[in-house]
Design a protein around this motif. Sequence first.
Motif, PDB file in Angstrom:
ATOM      1  N   ARG A   1       0.827  -1.208   0.000  1.00  0.00           N
ATOM      2  CA  ARG A   1       0.000   0.000   0.000  1.00  0.00           C
ATOM      3  C   ARG A   1       0.861   1.257   0.000  1.00  0.00           C
ATOM      4  O   ARG A   1       0.544   2.248  -0.678  1.00  0.00           O
ATOM      5  N   TYR A   2       1.955   1.249   0.738  1.00  0.00           N
ATOM      6  CA  TYR A   2       2.789   2.441   0.871  1.00  0.00           C
ATOM      7  C   TYR A   2       3.614   2.697  -0.395  1.00  0.00           C
ATOM      8  O   TYR A   2       3.662   3.827  -0.896  1.00  0.00           O
ATOM      9  N   PHE A   3       4.247   1.654  -0.926  1.00  0.00           N
ATOM     10  CA  PHE A   3       5.209   1.854  -2.009  1.00  0.00           C
ATOM     11  C   PHE A   3       4.630   1.689  -3.409  1.00  0.00           C
ATOM     12  O   PHE A   3       5.139   2.278  -4.363  1.00  0.00           O
ATOM     13  N   ALA A   4       3.586   0.878  -3.565  1.00  0.00           N
ATOM     14  CA  ALA A   4       3.109   0.523  -4.907  1.00  0.00           C
ATOM     15  C   ALA A   4       2.053   1.497  -5.413  1.00  0.00           C
ATOM     16  O   ALA A   4       1.422   2.235  -4.654  1.00  0.00           O
ATOM     17  N   ALA A   5       1.859   1.464  -6.746  1.00  0.00           N
ATOM     18  CA  ALA A   5       0.817   2.263  -7.384  1.00  0.00           C
ATOM     19  C   ALA A   5      -0.403   1.421  -7.700  1.00  0.00           C
ATOM     20  O   ALA A   5      -1.500   1.948  -7.888  1.00  0.00           O
ATOM     21  N   ALA A   6      -0.203   0.094  -7.758  1.00  0.00           N
ATOM     22  CA  ALA A   6      -1.286  -0.819  -8.132  1.00  0.00           C
ATOM     23  C   ALA A   6      -0.893  -2.224  -7.695  1.00  0.00           C
ATOM     24  O   ALA A   6       0.268  -2.471  -7.337  1.00  0.00           O
ATOM     25  N   PRO A   7      -1.834  -3.173  -7.713  1.00  0.00           N
ATOM     26  CA  PRO A   7      -1.490  -4.552  -7.355  1.00  0.00           C
ATOM     27  C   PRO A   7      -0.413  -5.099  -8.291  1.00  0.00           C
ATOM     28  O   PRO A   7      -0.341  -4.728  -9.460  1.00  0.00           O
ATOM     29  N   HIS A   8       0.434  -5.978  -7.778  1.00  0.00           N
ATOM     30  CA  HIS A   8       1.490  -6.573  -8.590  1.00  0.00           C
ATOM     31  C   HIS A   8       1.309  -8.091  -8.628  1.00  0.00           C
ATOM     32  O   HIS A   8       1.039  -8.730  -7.604  1.00  0.00           O
ATOM     33  N   HIS A   9       1.451  -8.656  -9.808  1.00  0.00           N
ATOM     34  CA  HIS A   9       1.276 -10.096 -10.012  1.00  0.00           C
ATOM     35  C   HIS A   9       2.617 -10.777  -9.758  1.00  0.00           C
ATOM     36  O   HIS A   9       3.512 -10.742 -10.601  1.00  0.00           O
ATOM     37  N   PHE A  10       2.758 -11.381  -8.595  1.00  0.00           N
ATOM     38  CA  PHE A  10       4.048 -11.951  -8.214  1.00  0.00           C
ATOM     39  C   PHE A  10       4.061 -13.472  -8.165  1.00  0.00           C
ATOM     40  O   PHE A  10       5.128 -14.094  -8.080  1.00  0.00           O
ATOM     41  N   ALA A  11       2.885 -14.132  -8.214  1.00  0.00           N
ATOM     42  CA  ALA A  11       2.831 -15.588  -8.084  1.00  0.00           C
ATOM     43  C   ALA A  11       1.533 -16.115  -8.670  1.00  0.00           C
ATOM     44  O   ALA A  11       0.560 -15.374  -8.843  1.00  0.00           O
ATOM     45  N   ASP A  12       1.535 -17.413  -8.951  1.00  0.00           N
ATOM     46  CA  ASP A  12       0.316 -18.132  -9.304  1.00  0.00           C
ATOM     47  C   ASP A  12       0.077 -19.197  -8.234  1.00  0.00           C
ATOM     48  O   ASP A  12       0.937 -20.052  -7.987  1.00  0.00           O
ATOM     49  N   TYR A  13      -1.086 -19.111  -7.622  1.00  0.00           N
ATOM     50  CA  TYR A  13      -1.453 -19.992  -6.505  1.00  0.00           C
ATOM     51  C   TYR A  13      -2.449 -21.024  -7.033  1.00  0.00           C
ATOM     52  O   TYR A  13      -3.515 -20.665  -7.536  1.00  0.00           O
ATOM     53  N   TYR A  14      -2.086 -22.303  -6.944  1.00  0.00           N
ATOM     54  CA  TYR A  14      -2.962 -23.372  -7.424  1.00  0.00           C
ATOM     55  C   TYR A  14      -3.558 -24.123  -6.240  1.00  0.00           C
ATOM     56  O   TYR A  14      -2.839 -24.558  -5.331  1.00  0.00           O
ATOM     57  N   MET A  15      -4.878 -24.278  -6.272  1.00  0.00           N
ATOM     58  CA  MET A  15      -5.581 -24.981  -5.201  1.00  0.00           C
ATOM     59  C   MET A  15      -6.246 -26.233  -5.775  1.00  0.00           C
ATOM     60  O   MET A  15      -6.307 -26.431  -6.999  1.00  0.00           O
ATOM     61  N   ILE A  16      -6.759 -27.082  -4.887  1.00  0.00           N
ATOM     62  CA  ILE A  16      -7.429 -28.311  -5.307  1.00  0.00           C
ATOM     63  C   ILE A  16      -8.568 -27.974  -6.273  1.00  0.00           C
ATOM     64  O   ILE A  16      -9.394 -27.106  -6.001  1.00  0.00           O
ATOM     65  N   ASN A  17      -8.600 -28.660  -7.394  1.00  0.00           N
ATOM     66  CA  ASN A  17      -9.657 -28.488  -8.381  1.00  0.00           C
ATOM     67  C   ASN A  17     -10.812 -29.432  -8.025  1.00  0.00           C
ATOM     68  O   ASN A  17     -10.727 -30.639  -8.232  1.00  0.00           O
TER      69      ASN A  17
END
Length: 532
Positions: A384-400
């Motif tokens: 919140r303090y440093f960024a201008a927008a959300p950043h895509h840093f990972a892909d999280y996979y859950m049980i399908n």
Amino acid sequence: MAKGELDADSVFLSNLAVLMDSKKKKYKLRTVTGRMAANALSLDGNPPLADPEKLLTENQDDKWYQHRGSFSNHMIAIHMDRFTGKPHHYLPAESFHAELPNERSYPFADSLTIPLEYRLLALTKFQGMADYLFPHKYLTDRNLDSVVLEMIPAFISCASRTEYEILLLKLSASLNDTHSSPFSRQVKNRAAIFRNGFIPPFDYQVFDEGIVITDTIIGKTCAAAGLKRGDLITHINAVPVKKIIDTLASLISVSNHSTLLYRLSAMSTNFMWRSSVPDFTLTVNGSAHRVRFTSSKDPDYEQLVNYIRRQLQPPVTPQPEITSDGIAIFRSEQFASMYENVDDTLIDRHIDSLLALAANQKAIIFDMRKFIDWGGLLYTYVPRYFAAAPHHFADYYMINRNRLGTYVRKWQPDTYLADSLAYRNKPYKGKVVILTGPGTLSQTEWNTMSLQKLFPQAVTIGTPSAGADGDEKIMNLPGGYKLPFTGNAIFYPDGTPAQRKGVKVDRLIPRTPASVLKADAVMEAAIGYIIE
């Protein structure tokens, strides 16, 4: 069964008789899984996914029941139907929930041998977990189906509780998953299995080539034995250190070898020192040194315990350290101390003031080498303090839930960062360094990945992390045991897995017998990079 209309364990136990061929005296454990298998998990029978590229399918392998040989359709059905169907009686409601619901633990008195039918139930539950709930089956060193098959005779012939616990430890270790490492603390016969009741009078670090003494805690004992800081112990009671490491690797689950050495170096677990008597013979530079280790009855025991406590409970600091060189240092194990004595209504303002203090320094170090004690700092406040927008840093996979045995990417934004943040857009221009090591585990790895994306200029320095990102799941096993394991899969956006490999490191600092004698070789390298 998946709907909870039938209890899966009861169905298994009531059908156990089918597993025994009374003439050949041969168990057919894989008859435990059947007709429901092909029907329930038929790929053609499942609805297509809207985004098939976001489906992790490497785990799904039905060959073991397609070529079932001695497997009966009836018992294959029991195995498969446990986790297929709705509303998923045995699956957690949320992907981040740890406990698997409706799994009984079957406690038995510690002195009792677990009955045969419950030992085989434990093995079958492990197989089901590996098939449908563990997203990294395809990454293990050994094929888990083969592991289960090979262990059937041992589970059948097991004659004591200690033997049963050793088998469970071996199953856990076969996962190659650092999340499963704490399972070793649960065994009731730990002293008999690990024979580690005596503590050395020195601190140490473990390497394949030997054990380095890093500190002499009970000075008089070490001096009497001729041991000093920097000595390299190559044999313990005439057994090579590497052989002891290999033995322990079959009982302790870790994602990578560097994490194994890190965990074997912990005095709090004391795994390396295996003996039934306190008198040890340690080989240093080819010479034998006789040294008496400490037990709980010895007068020096309290001094060792206090030393270990200080290791486990570092001093608390209410704000980031600011060095004389103008470097702000945040330590992952001290994040919570930043708000502990702050009124709830003032926490936001207080944390922002600490970030402003850090932003005014020429460099920021995020020391992520220990388990994070408060995820909120990096989930909410830092972005919140440093960024201008959300950043895509990972892909999280859950049980399908539409196709058990596969995993689907979780797209909800609040999986990655706090929802609806009012971004301040105050980009930091100074140097940023992220420190990693084998203690960088699970959520700490996840947050490290976020920092790497948030600060494009960041340089990650250290050694490989624990390689067990993703939320933990816990499976109950007969005897009152709880087997933890990684239940979700985490990848970098470029497809690089975090499991086993750990987070990406830009500058690897080799961990050597010489480097562990320095105060902090990784921090030294970080400060050197900043001032270069």
